[in-house]
Structure formats: structure tokens, C-alpha cells
Write a protein that holds these residues in place. Structure first.
Motif, PDB file in Angstrom:
ATOM      1  N   THR A  64      52.055 -29.162  20.558  1.00 36.34           N
ATOM      2  CA  THR A  64      50.948 -28.320  20.996  1.00 36.34           C
ATOM      3  C   THR A  64      50.532 -27.334  19.912  1.00 36.34           C
ATOM      4  O   THR A  64      49.346 -27.147  19.649  1.00 36.34           O
ATOM      5  N   THR A  65      51.518 -26.703  19.280  1.00 39.48           N
ATOM      6  CA  THR A  65      51.239 -25.623  18.331  1.00 39.48           C
ATOM      7  C   THR A  65      51.377 -26.010  16.874  1.00 39.48           C
ATOM      8  O   THR A  65      50.863 -25.311  15.999  1.00 39.48           O
ATOM      9  N   GLY A  66      52.146 -27.061  16.583  1.00 45.29           N
ATOM     10  CA  GLY A  66      52.430 -27.425  15.195  1.00 45.29           C
ATOM     11  C   GLY A  66      53.489 -26.552  14.555  1.00 45.29           C
ATOM     12  O   GLY A  66      53.768 -26.663  13.364  1.00 45.29           O
ATOM     13  N   VAL A  67      54.115 -25.691  15.351  1.00 45.79           N
ATOM     14  CA  VAL A  67      55.139 -24.781  14.840  1.00 45.79           C
ATOM     15  C   VAL A  67      56.458 -25.532  14.682  1.00 45.79           C
ATOM     16  O   VAL A  67      56.837 -26.337  15.531  1.00 45.79           O
ATOM     17  N   LEU A  68      57.138 -25.248  13.595  1.00 48.54           N
ATOM     18  CA  LEU A  68      58.447 -25.830  13.323  1.00 48.54           C
ATOM     19  C   LEU A  68      59.526 -24.935  13.919  1.00 48.54           C
ATOM     20  O   LEU A  68      59.481 -23.723  13.741  1.00 48.54           O
ATOM     21  N   HIS A  69      60.461 -25.542  14.631  1.00 52.36           N
ATOM     22  CA  HIS A  69      61.585 -24.817  15.216  1.00 52.36           C
ATOM     23  C   HIS A  69      62.875 -25.474  14.735  1.00 52.36           C
ATOM     24  O   HIS A  69      63.056 -26.678  14.898  1.00 52.36           O
ATOM     25  N   GLU A  70      63.759 -24.666  14.148  1.00 54.47           N
ATOM     26  CA  GLU A  70      65.061 -25.166  13.712  1.00 54.47           C
ATOM     27  C   GLU A  70      66.059 -25.045  14.843  1.00 54.47           C
ATOM     28  O   GLU A  70      66.014 -24.095  15.630  1.00 54.47           O
ATOM     29  N   PHE A  71      66.966 -25.999  14.909  1.00 57.17           N
ATOM     30  CA  PHE A  71      68.059 -25.949  15.865  1.00 57.17           C
ATOM     31  C   PHE A  71      69.342 -25.575  15.132  1.00 57.17           C
ATOM     32  O   PHE A  71      69.350 -25.427  13.919  1.00 57.17           O
ATOM     33  N   GLY A  72      70.417 -25.460  15.883  1.00 57.05           N
ATOM     34  CA  GLY A  72      71.719 -25.202  15.305  1.00 57.05           C
ATOM     35  C   GLY A  72      72.493 -26.498  15.137  1.00 57.05           C
ATOM     36  O   GLY A  72      71.943 -27.591  15.267  1.00 57.05           O
ATOM     37  N   THR A  73      73.779 -26.348  14.901  1.00 58.97           N
ATOM     38  CA  THR A  73      74.637 -27.525  14.719  1.00 58.97           C
ATOM     39  C   THR A  73      75.786 -27.559  15.720  1.00 58.97           C
ATOM     40  O   THR A  73      76.597 -28.477  15.690  1.00 58.97           O
ATOM     41  N   ALA A  74      75.849 -26.583  16.597  1.00 57.30           N
ATOM     42  CA  ALA A  74      76.977 -26.494  17.528  1.00 57.30           C
ATOM     43  C   ALA A  74      76.908 -27.529  18.650  1.00 57.30           C
ATOM     44  O   ALA A  74      77.937 -27.936  19.182  1.00 57.30           O
ATOM     45  N   TYR A  75      75.700 -27.958  18.993  1.00 54.84           N
ATOM     46  CA  TYR A  75      75.517 -28.874  20.118  1.00 54.84           C
ATOM     47  C   TYR A  75      74.799 -30.137  19.649  1.00 54.84           C
ATOM     48  O   TYR A  75      74.264 -30.191  18.548  1.00 54.84           O
ATOM     49  N   SER A  76      74.729 -31.103  20.522  1.00 60.46           N
ATOM     50  CA  SER A  76      74.051 -32.356  20.188  1.00 60.46           C
ATOM     51  C   SER A  76      72.542 -32.136  20.107  1.00 60.46           C
ATOM     52  O   SER A  76      72.002 -31.196  20.714  1.00 60.46           O
ATOM     53  N   LEU A  77      71.876 -33.003  19.393  1.00 61.44           N
ATOM     54  CA  LEU A  77      70.423 -32.949  19.309  1.00 61.44           C
ATOM     55  C   LEU A  77      69.814 -33.010  20.700  1.00 61.44           C
ATOM     56  O   LEU A  77      68.893 -32.250  21.021  1.00 61.44           O
ATOM     57  N   GLU A  78      70.340 -33.878  21.544  1.00 63.36           N
ATOM     58  CA  GLU A  78      69.812 -34.022  22.902  1.00 63.36           C
ATOM     59  C   GLU A  78      69.901 -32.714  23.676  1.00 63.36           C
ATOM     60  O   GLU A  78      68.983 -32.357  24.410  1.00 63.36           O
ATOM     61  N   SER A  79      70.999 -31.988  23.500  1.00 68.05           N
ATOM     62  CA  SER A  79      71.151 -30.692  24.179  1.00 68.05           C
ATOM     63  C   SER A  79      70.087 -29.701  23.728  1.00 68.05           C
ATOM     64  O   SER A  79      69.508 -28.984  24.548  1.00 68.05           O
ATOM     65  N   TYR A  80      69.848 -29.657  22.427  1.00 68.65           N
ATOM     66  CA  TYR A  80      68.828 -28.745  21.913  1.00 68.65           C
ATOM     67  C   TYR A  80      67.437 -29.131  22.402  1.00 68.65           C
ATOM     68  O   TYR A  80      66.635 -28.268  22.758  1.00 68.65           O
ATOM     69  N   LEU A  81      67.138 -30.423  22.438  1.00 66.19           N
ATOM     70  CA  LEU A  81      65.832 -30.869  22.930  1.00 66.19           C
ATOM     71  C   LEU A  81      65.645 -30.507  24.397  1.00 66.19           C
ATOM     72  O   LEU A  81      64.581 -30.010  24.790  1.00 66.19           O
ATOM     73  N   GLU A  83      67.098 -28.106  26.042  1.00 67.80           N
ATOM     74  CA  GLU A  83      66.959 -26.650  26.131  1.00 67.80           C
ATOM     75  C   GLU A  83      65.552 -26.212  25.719  1.00 67.80           C
ATOM     76  O   GLU A  83      64.947 -25.339  26.340  1.00 67.80           O
ATOM     77  N   TYR A  84      65.018 -26.820  24.683  1.00 72.51           N
ATOM     78  CA  TYR A  84      63.670 -26.478  24.226  1.00 72.51           C
ATOM     79  C   TYR A  84      62.651 -26.779  25.324  1.00 72.51           C
ATOM     80  O   TYR A  84      61.784 -25.950  25.617  1.00 72.51           O
ATOM     81  N   VAL A  85      62.757 -27.944  25.921  1.00 76.40           N
ATOM     82  CA  VAL A  85      61.837 -28.324  27.006  1.00 76.40           C
ATOM     83  C   VAL A  85      61.973 -27.354  28.173  1.00 76.40           C
ATOM     84  O   VAL A  85      60.980 -26.877  28.721  1.00 76.40           O
ATOM     85  N   ARG A  86      63.210 -27.040  28.541  1.00 74.04           N
ATOM     86  CA  ARG A  86      63.444 -26.121  29.664  1.00 74.04           C
ATOM     87  C   ARG A  86      62.811 -24.756  29.386  1.00 74.04           C
ATOM     88  O   ARG A  86      62.108 -24.195  30.238  1.00 74.04           O
ATOM     89  N   LEU A  87      63.044 -24.218  28.205  1.00 73.56           N
ATOM     90  CA  LEU A  87      62.501 -22.898  27.873  1.00 73.56           C
ATOM     91  C   LEU A  87      60.976 -22.920  27.800  1.00 73.56           C
ATOM     92  O   LEU A  87      60.316 -21.975  28.218  1.00 73.56           O
ATOM     93  N   LYS A  88      60.435 -23.995  27.304  1.00 72.93           N
ATOM     94  CA  LYS A  88      58.974 -24.100  27.226  1.00 72.93           C
ATOM     95  C   LYS A  88      58.368 -24.176  28.625  1.00 72.93           C
ATOM     96  O   LYS A  88      57.350 -23.562  28.903  1.00 72.93           O
TER      97      LYS A  88
END
Length: 94
Positions: A64-81, A83-88
Motif C-alpha cells: 500500500t505504502t511502498g515503505v520498507l520494514h525490517e524484521f528481527g531474527t528471533a522468530y520465524s519469517l512467518e511469525s513476523y509476517l 504479526e505485521y498483518v495483525r498490527l496493520k
């Protein structure tokens, strides 16, 4: 709205800012955009473990925005995705 081609260009531009050459090694699409994982070009070319990146976190480009968001390394990629969807979604319901 950002297209995949635009997101890929933004991802490559982001990686070009590094002190060492980096390449995208894994990418995909999810409901809110595209995700990208990367590794050092030297490691990919040589297989030398000393050239392998440690702690290189995946990132996304929001469709939607073209903004880049970095994730961490503590959790799986799927977990971060997820979480991102939930927060959005929470942010859009306010």
C-alpha cells in the motif's frame, strides 16, 4: 499501490546501500506486500562460511505504502509476517 516490480526495485536499492555486495536469495508475496531475504554475494559465489552473513533479518515492502520494514531474527519469517498483518489490521480498525 506498489507493484511487485516496484517492490523488487526498492528492495534492490535498499541492499545496494550495504558496505558489501548483497543478493536476494528468497522472496515471496503475502497479503500486505512482499518479503525479501538476502545473503552476501561472496558467500553465494564461494560458499566460504566466513563470508556468510549472520543476523541478516528479512524485510518487507508494504504494497500500500511502498515503505520498507525490517524484521528481527528471533522468530520465524512467518511469525513476523503474521504479526505485521495483525498490527496493520488493528491500525485500520481504529
Amino acid at each position: 499501490m506498489v507493484t511487485y516490480v516496484e517492490a523488487l526495485a526498492l528492495a534492490r536499492e535498499y541492499l545496494e546501500d550495504s558496505d558489501i555486495p548483497l543478493e536476494i536469495v528468497y522472496e515471496g508475496e503475502f497479503s500486505e506486500g512482499w518479503y525479501f531475504c538476502y545473503q552476501s554475494k561472496e558467500y553465494l559465489d564461494t560458499g566460504e562460511s566466513s563470508a556468510k552473513l549472520a543476523g541478516n533479518a528479512p524485510f518487507i515492502i508494504d504494497r500500500t505504502t511502498g515503505v520498507l520494514h525490517e524484521f528481527g531474527t528471533a522468530y520465524s519469517l512467518e511469525s513476523y509476517l503474521e504479526e505485521y498483518v495483525r498490527l496493520k489490521l488493528e491500525g485500520s480498525s481504529e
